[in-house]
Every structure is written in C-alpha cells, then in structure tokens.
Design a protein around this motif. Structure first.
Motif, PDB file in Angstrom:
ATOM      1  N   GLY A  71      76.510 -28.823 -38.707  1.00 12.12           N
ATOM      2  CA  GLY A  71      75.410 -29.780 -38.625  1.00 12.12           C
ATOM      3  C   GLY A  71      75.475 -30.858 -39.696  1.00 12.12           C
ATOM      4  N   SER A  72      76.706 -31.082 -40.231  1.00 12.51           N
ATOM      5  CA  SER A  72      76.802 -32.096 -41.287  1.00 12.51           C
ATOM      6  C   SER A  72      77.056 -33.489 -40.717  1.00 12.51           C
ATOM      7  CB  SER A  72      77.886 -31.710 -42.295  1.00 12.51           C
ATOM      8  OG  SER A  72      79.114 -31.517 -41.635  1.00 12.51           O
ATOM      9  N   GLY A  73      77.155 -33.609 -39.401  1.00 13.48           N
ATOM     10  CA  GLY A  73      77.320 -34.932 -38.787  1.00 13.48           C
ATOM     11  C   GLY A  73      78.784 -35.286 -38.643  1.00 13.48           C
ATOM     12  N   LEU A  74      79.066 -36.002 -37.588  1.00 13.75           N
ATOM     13  CA  LEU A  74      80.446 -36.328 -37.242  1.00 13.75           C
ATOM     14  C   LEU A  74      81.017 -37.480 -38.046  1.00 13.75           C
ATOM     15  CD1 LEU A  74      81.448 -36.742 -33.528  1.00 13.75           C
ATOM     16  CD2 LEU A  74      82.560 -35.424 -35.316  1.00 13.75           C
ATOM     17  N   GLY A  75      80.116 -38.306 -38.613  1.00 14.76           N
ATOM     18  CA  GLY A  75      80.504 -39.563 -39.256  1.00 14.76           C
ATOM     19  C   GLY A  75      81.836 -39.486 -39.983  1.00 14.76           C
ATOM     20  N   GLY A  76      82.719 -40.436 -39.707  1.00 16.01           N
ATOM     21  CA  GLY A  76      83.967 -40.523 -40.467  1.00 16.01           C
ATOM     22  C   GLY A  76      85.125 -39.752 -39.864  1.00 16.01           C
ATOM     23  N   HIS A  77      84.866 -38.887 -38.907  1.00 22.46           N
ATOM     24  CA  HIS A  77      85.982 -38.141 -38.315  1.00 22.46           C
ATOM     25  C   HIS A  77      86.503 -38.879 -37.092  1.00 22.46           C
ATOM     26  CE1 HIS A  77      85.718 -34.643 -40.855  1.00 22.46           C
ATOM     27  NE2 HIS A  77      84.415 -34.637 -40.679  1.00 22.46           N
ATOM     28  N   THR A  78      87.491 -39.721 -37.319  1.00 24.48           N
ATOM     29  CA  THR A  78      88.065 -40.457 -36.191  1.00 24.48           C
ATOM     30  C   THR A  78      89.425 -39.845 -35.867  1.00 24.48           C
ATOM     31  OG1 THR A  78      86.952 -42.400 -36.981  1.00 24.48           O
ATOM     32  CG2 THR A  78      88.665 -42.759 -35.342  1.00 24.48           C
ATOM     33  N   PRO A  79      89.601 -39.339 -34.651  1.00 23.92           N
ATOM     34  CA  PRO A  79      90.880 -38.702 -34.334  1.00 23.92           C
ATOM     35  C   PRO A  79      92.034 -39.701 -34.293  1.00 23.92           C
ATOM     36  CG  PRO A  79      89.471 -38.828 -32.389  1.00 23.92           C
ATOM     37  CD  PRO A  79      88.664 -39.342 -33.533  1.00 23.92           C
ATOM     38  N   VAL A  80      93.206 -39.220 -34.689  1.00 22.60           N
ATOM     39  CA  VAL A  80      94.411 -40.057 -34.667  1.00 22.60           C
ATOM     40  C   VAL A  80      95.421 -39.390 -33.744  1.00 22.60           C
ATOM     41  CG1 VAL A  80      96.275 -41.052 -36.065  1.00 22.60           C
ATOM     42  CG2 VAL A  80      93.982 -40.753 -37.060  1.00 22.60           C
ATOM     43  N   PHE A  81      96.000 -40.178 -32.838  1.00 24.45           N
ATOM     44  CA  PHE A  81      96.955 -39.626 -31.876  1.00 24.45           C
ATOM     45  C   PHE A  81      98.351 -40.182 -32.099  1.00 24.45           C
ATOM     46  CE2 PHE A  81      92.942 -38.720 -29.953  1.00 24.45           C
ATOM     47  CZ  PHE A  81      93.156 -37.470 -29.388  1.00 24.45           C
ATOM     48  N   GLU A  82      99.335 -39.336 -31.821  1.00 28.37           N
ATOM     49  CA  GLU A  82     100.729 -39.743 -31.873  1.00 28.37           C
ATOM     50  C   GLU A  82     100.986 -40.818 -30.820  1.00 28.37           C
ATOM     51  OE1 GLU A  82     104.516 -37.161 -31.282  1.00 28.37           O
ATOM     52  OE2 GLU A  82     102.897 -35.862 -31.999  1.00 28.37           O
ATOM     53  N   ASP A  83     101.892 -41.724 -31.125  1.00 29.01           N
ATOM     54  CA  ASP A  83     102.246 -42.754 -30.159  1.00 29.01           C
ATOM     55  C   ASP A  83     103.318 -42.173 -29.224  1.00 29.01           C
ATOM     56  OD1 ASP A  83     102.516 -45.062 -28.799  1.00 29.01           O
ATOM     57  OD2 ASP A  83     103.585 -46.146 -30.383  1.00 29.01           O
ATOM     58  N   ALA A  84     102.901 -41.271 -28.345  1.00 33.21           N
ATOM     59  CA  ALA A  84     103.841 -40.575 -27.454  1.00 33.21           C
ATOM     60  C   ALA A  84     103.084 -40.158 -26.210  1.00 33.21           C
ATOM     61  CB  ALA A  84     104.427 -39.353 -28.167  1.00 33.21           C
ATOM     62  N   ALA A  85     103.811 -39.583 -25.262  1.00 37.74           N
ATOM     63  CA  ALA A  85     103.171 -39.113 -24.029  1.00 37.74           C
ATOM     64  C   ALA A  85     103.338 -37.600 -23.931  1.00 37.74           C
ATOM     65  CB  ALA A  85     103.827 -39.774 -22.819  1.00 37.74           C
ATOM     66  N   ALA A  86     102.387 -36.950 -23.275  1.00 37.80           N
ATOM     67  CA  ALA A  86     102.479 -35.506 -23.028  1.00 37.80           C
ATOM     68  C   ALA A  86     102.282 -35.264 -21.542  1.00 37.80           C
ATOM     69  CB  ALA A  86     101.425 -34.754 -23.821  1.00 37.80           C
ATOM     70  N   VAL A  87     103.139 -34.427 -20.977  1.00 41.12           N
ATOM     71  CA  VAL A  87     103.022 -34.061 -19.561  1.00 41.12           C
ATOM     72  C   VAL A  87     102.988 -32.535 -19.467  1.00 41.12           C
ATOM     73  CG1 VAL A  87     104.093 -34.169 -17.269  1.00 41.12           C
ATOM     74  CG2 VAL A  87     104.235 -36.154 -18.812  1.00 41.12           C
ATOM     75  N   THR A  88     101.977 -32.017 -18.773  1.00 41.13           N
ATOM     76  CA  THR A  88     101.760 -30.567 -18.671  1.00 41.13           C
ATOM     77  C   THR A  88     101.893 -30.128 -17.220  1.00 41.13           C
ATOM     78  OG1 THR A  88     100.207 -30.625 -20.523  1.00 41.13           O
ATOM     79  CG2 THR A  88     100.067 -28.723 -19.052  1.00 41.13           C
ATOM     80  N   THR A  89     102.778 -29.177 -16.972  1.00 37.26           N
ATOM     81  CA  THR A  89     102.949 -28.615 -15.627  1.00 37.26           C
ATOM     82  C   THR A  89     102.448 -27.174 -15.633  1.00 37.26           C
ATOM     83  OG1 THR A  89     104.933 -29.964 -15.321  1.00 37.26           O
ATOM     84  CG2 THR A  89     104.642 -28.112 -13.804  1.00 37.26           C
ATOM     85  N   VAL A  90     101.546 -26.873 -14.714  1.00 37.87           N
ATOM     86  CA  VAL A  90     100.990 -25.519 -14.625  1.00 37.87           C
ATOM     87  C   VAL A  90     101.807 -24.693 -13.633  1.00 37.87           C
ATOM     88  CG1 VAL A  90      98.988 -24.185 -13.800  1.00 37.87           C
ATOM     89  CG2 VAL A  90      98.648 -26.202 -15.251  1.00 37.87           C
ATOM     90  N   LEU A  91     102.143 -23.473 -14.030  1.00 38.22           N
ATOM     91  CA  LEU A  91     102.768 -22.525 -13.102  1.00 38.22           C
ATOM     92  C   LEU A  91     101.694 -21.546 -12.658  1.00 38.22           C
ATOM     93  CD1 LEU A  91     105.378 -22.753 -15.540  1.00 38.22           C
ATOM     94  CD2 LEU A  91     106.351 -22.054 -13.378  1.00 38.22           C
ATOM     95  N   ALA A  92     101.557 -21.393 -11.332  1.00 40.95           N
ATOM     96  CA  ALA A  92     100.498 -20.537 -10.796  1.00 40.95           C
ATOM     97  C   ALA A  92     101.106 -19.390  -9.996  1.00 40.95           C
ATOM     98  CB  ALA A  92      99.558 -21.351  -9.909  1.00 40.95           C
ATOM     99  N   ALA A  93     100.303 -18.362  -9.821  1.00 38.57           N
ATOM    100  CA  ALA A  93     100.727 -17.192  -9.037  1.00 38.57           C
ATOM    101  C   ALA A  93     100.742 -17.556  -7.548  1.00 38.57           C
ATOM    102  CB  ALA A  93      99.751 -16.046  -9.284  1.00 38.57           C
ATOM    103  N   PRO A  94     101.571 -16.857  -6.746  1.00 39.13           N
ATOM    104  CA  PRO A  94     101.591 -17.139  -5.307  1.00 39.13           C
ATOM    105  C   PRO A  94     100.212 -16.835  -4.710  1.00 39.13           C
ATOM    106  CG  PRO A  94     102.790 -15.097  -5.813  1.00 39.13           C
ATOM    107  CD  PRO A  94     102.458 -15.757  -7.125  1.00 39.13           C
TER     108      PRO A  94
END
Ligand code: AMP
Ligand code: GLY
Length: 432
Positions: A313-336
């Motif tokens: 409860g201290s407040g979000l102020g100042g927490h700005t997320p930083v992201f890598e300059d890259a791409a991510a691709v996620t493939t899900v494997l599922a059961a038959p």
C-alpha cells in the motif's frame, strides 16, 4: 524474504521464474507446484480456493509477499483473507475481482463508466434469449456469465447456432457459470491484451501482447485458454496506448474505487482494436495465460518492486517498467483432445534448450522422477530474440522437438505480426 505464489500453471511458473531473477536470495513457495516449479520452490499442499487454510498458513510462515495467479481464489476472497491476516498480497479483493468473475457485473460497470464495449443483453430465460438473438441477427457472441476457464464464449455465425448455444448454457452445460448468459454484438478488429499493474488509483501498463484463442491454425475451431502469444505487437502506437489509458483503464479503475472495491493487483484489459478505436472484449483480474509467458521474459526491470509497492500500500509512483528491445514468441503445447477432455500421465521428453528459449510448465507433474502430462495445456515455449521472425522460428523449432503422445500445438503463432512485417505496407513502418 519469503514469497508465496498461488497457482501452478504456466503463468505461475513464469511469475516464479521472474521473481526468482528479481530476488535470487528469497525463499519461494507455491501451492501444489507443477513439474517445472517443483525444483525451484517449496510446495504447499493447500488448495488455492481453501482461503482460510491458505491465509492461515501464509500468516504463520510470515510470508512477505503472496502473489495470486488464477481467478478462482481471487473470486473466492483469498486476497481479502490474506490482507485480514496481515499478509502483504498482490491480487484484488473478491469485490474487485467481479470484473472477471461476473461478466454481467463487468458489463454494467462499463456501461455506467461509459467505456466502449459490445452492445449486450443479459438473459436467464432461454425463450427471451432466443427472441433477442433473432431480433439482433448473426454473427453474435454468446457467453456464460460466470468463470469458465476461457472456454465460456462462443462466437456464433448463425442465429440457430446462437440459440442452441444459449439454451445449452442455460441448461447447465457450464454449470452455475451459465445460469446467466450474456449475448453480445460481434466486434470486428484485432485483439490486444493489455496488462496494468495498479494500486487502485495509479497504474502502469506492461508491454501489450496478442493471444491466440482458437485451437486451430489460422484462428479456427473452438476457443481455448490460449494456444500462444507474442509481444510486442506492431500496430500498437503511443497514441493507441494513450487512448486505452484514457477511455478504458482510468474510468474503470475510478468506477471500481467509487463502488468501494478499488482494484489492487493486475488488471488485464482484453481489447478489440477496431477502426473506431479500442473496445473492451473482457476484463480479467489477473495476469493472462499464455501472454505472461511472452511479456515477462522481456521485462528487464523488477516485477517484485511494483508488486511489493501495491501489496504494502505504499503506492506505485515511480515504478515504470523497462522492456528489452526484442520480441518474444510463445507456443503452447496441449494434450490431445484439448479444449475438450484429454488423457493425463503421458511421459514428456524435452531436448536441451538453446540460450534464449525458456520452457514454462503448465499441466505437468513428476511421477517417480519422470515428467508426465497432467493438464490440458502442458508446456509453453518462449523464444526471445531481437528479431521477431527468428524468435518465431526458435519457438516453433523447440515446440516441434518436445514430444509426448498426441501433443498438439499451432505452428502459426504470431502469424498476424509476421504478415504485417512481411508486407511493404504502412503496418511495417509502424514498427519502427
Ligand atoms: P471471453 O471469454 O470474453 O474472453 O471471449 C473469448 C474470445 O471470444 C475473445 O478473446 C474473442 O476472441 C472472442 N470474443 C468474445 N467476445 C467477442 C465479441 N463481442 N466480438 C468478437 N469476438 C469476441
Ligand atoms: N489468455 C487469456 C486469458 O488468460 O484469459
């Protein structure tokens, strides 16, 4: 520091993976960890929806942060109970979680706050539902109002299919979740998943991503919990994100706070980006799965810090997320058989992984040391690369190399982005 992750799916494995990077010296706990989480945390054998027992356990162990992954324990009041027991918790109260647990509540809130979404009616009577569908015409979307693990929405191309679907939901096909149905206008556009970390007032958005809901390639077949995801999404501009903040996120956070249920945690806006701007498909009260598996590997700043700020409860102020300059691709494997019924207990083989590929576990468990399947969505393969096409190829190559009997996965994750990047039209320019 002691951190508890509630939940044992792919999203929770990813949260654990990221928080361990942020706090390498912390002790980690998870409820009934899956086969990939087991080796990197201590298991807690309490059901996530046994809110009294779990909050009691967390208080007695002096847990410094409880992160609640799935919607069911949130809807059951786990965050409220943790808070009353003095455990710092990242996750909304049951009152705020209604934004996901009751589509009817979410729709009414959006209407009151003037947030753009599909026109809709809520029905409990099959004949009135049928009359509305016939008056409205097709295509139309029929949804169970309650929680249905991402499978409670059916896009119907004909009136008769819609009437059939509404009747079967009201008849109990989804149990209590379908005792009310929401019938809504079909919206045309591209979907976008936007995650916001919020303390109830302030918020910060993470990198938007795109899910692949349908089981089949080319986005065909029934809806699933999600068969793959990628980030970032090329058509997203700063102006679009400013609109999303101004016309979607801020009014909804304010409406929830005004209603006495401020939202503290992760608010997920599922959007349809239409030619007239963003419109809301749905809200979720937690991280998306599998979008989390694509977004968090790109987050280079701490996730723990903003989570702690919200939990304490201290407040979000100042927490700005930083992201890598890259791409991510996620493939899900599922059961038959997924998203229908599926077998469990098939042995899984995972080859050695290249450096920039992570395999997050979902429905896996260890049986006498052998990794076996134990759920519908089994694994998620995330590849990160500065080049989107390379990330896409790497994710697919590792998915192909993982084996278990009858495994299914989509070879086309990221196809919209690939066609945008492949074209010489304006869309490619928007990526710069
Ligand atoms: P939901 O259960 O509300 O998340 O819906 C699941 C999926 O159904 C969404 O991700 C969309 O692909 C599709 N969908 C739901 N509502 C609509 C709508 N009103 N218009 C078009 N597609 C929709
Ligand atoms: N991937 C969609 C969801 O988590 O609801």
């Amino acid at each position: 520091m002691r951190i508890l992750i509630v939940g044992n799916g792919g999203r929770e494995h990813t949260l654990l993976w990221k928080l361990r990077r942020d706090a390498p010296n912390a002790s980690f706990y998870a409820t009934r960890p899956n086969g990939g989480m087991t080796g990197i945390c201590q298991g807690v054998d309490i059901s996530p929806t046994d809110v009294v027992a779990l909050a009691g356990w967390a208080a007695s162990r002096r847990i410094d942060l409880a992160v609640i992954g799935p919607e069911n324990p949130l809807a059951a009041g786990l965050a409220d109970r943790m808070q009353r027991s003095g455990v710092p918790v990242f996750g909304p109260s049951a009152g705020a979680a209604r934004i996901e647990s009751s589509k009817a509540f979410a729709k009414d809130l959006m209407a009151a706050a003037d947030v753009p979404t599909a026109a809709y009616e809520v029905h409990t009577d099959p004949d009135l539902a049928a009359a509305f569908i016939e008056a409205h015409g097709a295509p139309v979307v029929v949804k169970a109002s309650g929680l249905a693990a991402g499978k409670g929405a059916v896009v119907c191309d004909t009136e008769s299919e819609a009437v059939r679907t509404a009747r079967s939901m009201l008849d109990g096909a989804f149990g209590q979740a379908g005792s009310q149905v929401v019938i809504e206008e079909y919206m045309e556009g591209e979907e976008l998943s936007v995650f916001c970390i919020t303390d109830g007032e302030d918020y910060t958005t993470l990198l938007p991503s795109q899910d692949h809901k349908r089981i089949g390639e080319g986005d065909t077949g029934p809806n699933t919990g999600g068969m793959g995801a990628y980030a970032p999404v090329g058509f997203v501009t700063d102006a679009l994100m400013a609109d999303v903040g101004d016309i979607v996120i801020e009014p909804v956070l304010k409406a929830l706070a005004d209603a006495g249920s401020p939202f503290r945690g992760l608010l997920y806006a599922g959007l349809m980006v239409t030619p007239k701007g963003p419109r809301v498909v749905e809200f979720n009260c937690r991280f998306g799965d599998p979008e989390t598996q694509a977004v968090l590997p790109l987050l280079s700043s701490s996730l723990l810090d903003p989570m702690m700020a919200v939990a304490e409860g201290s407040g979000l102020g100042g927490h700005t997320p930083v992201f890598e300059d890259a791409a991510a691709v996620t493939t899900v494997l599922a059961a038959p058989g997924y998203p229908g019924s599926y077998p469990k207990g098939a042995p899984i083989s995972i080859p050695p992984l290249p450096g920039d590929v992570q395999v997050f576990h979902a429905g896996t468990s260890l049986a006498d040391g052998q990794l076996v399947t134990s759920g519908g969505r089994v694994l998620a393969v995330t590849a990160v690369d500065p080049d989107f096409q390379r990330a896409r190829r790497a994710s697919r190559a590792v998915a192909r190399a993982i084996t278990f009997e009858g495994r299914q996965f989509r070879e086309d994750i990221g196809w919209r982005e690939a066609s945008r990047r492949g074209s010489s039209s304006g869309a490619a320019v928007a990526l710069e």
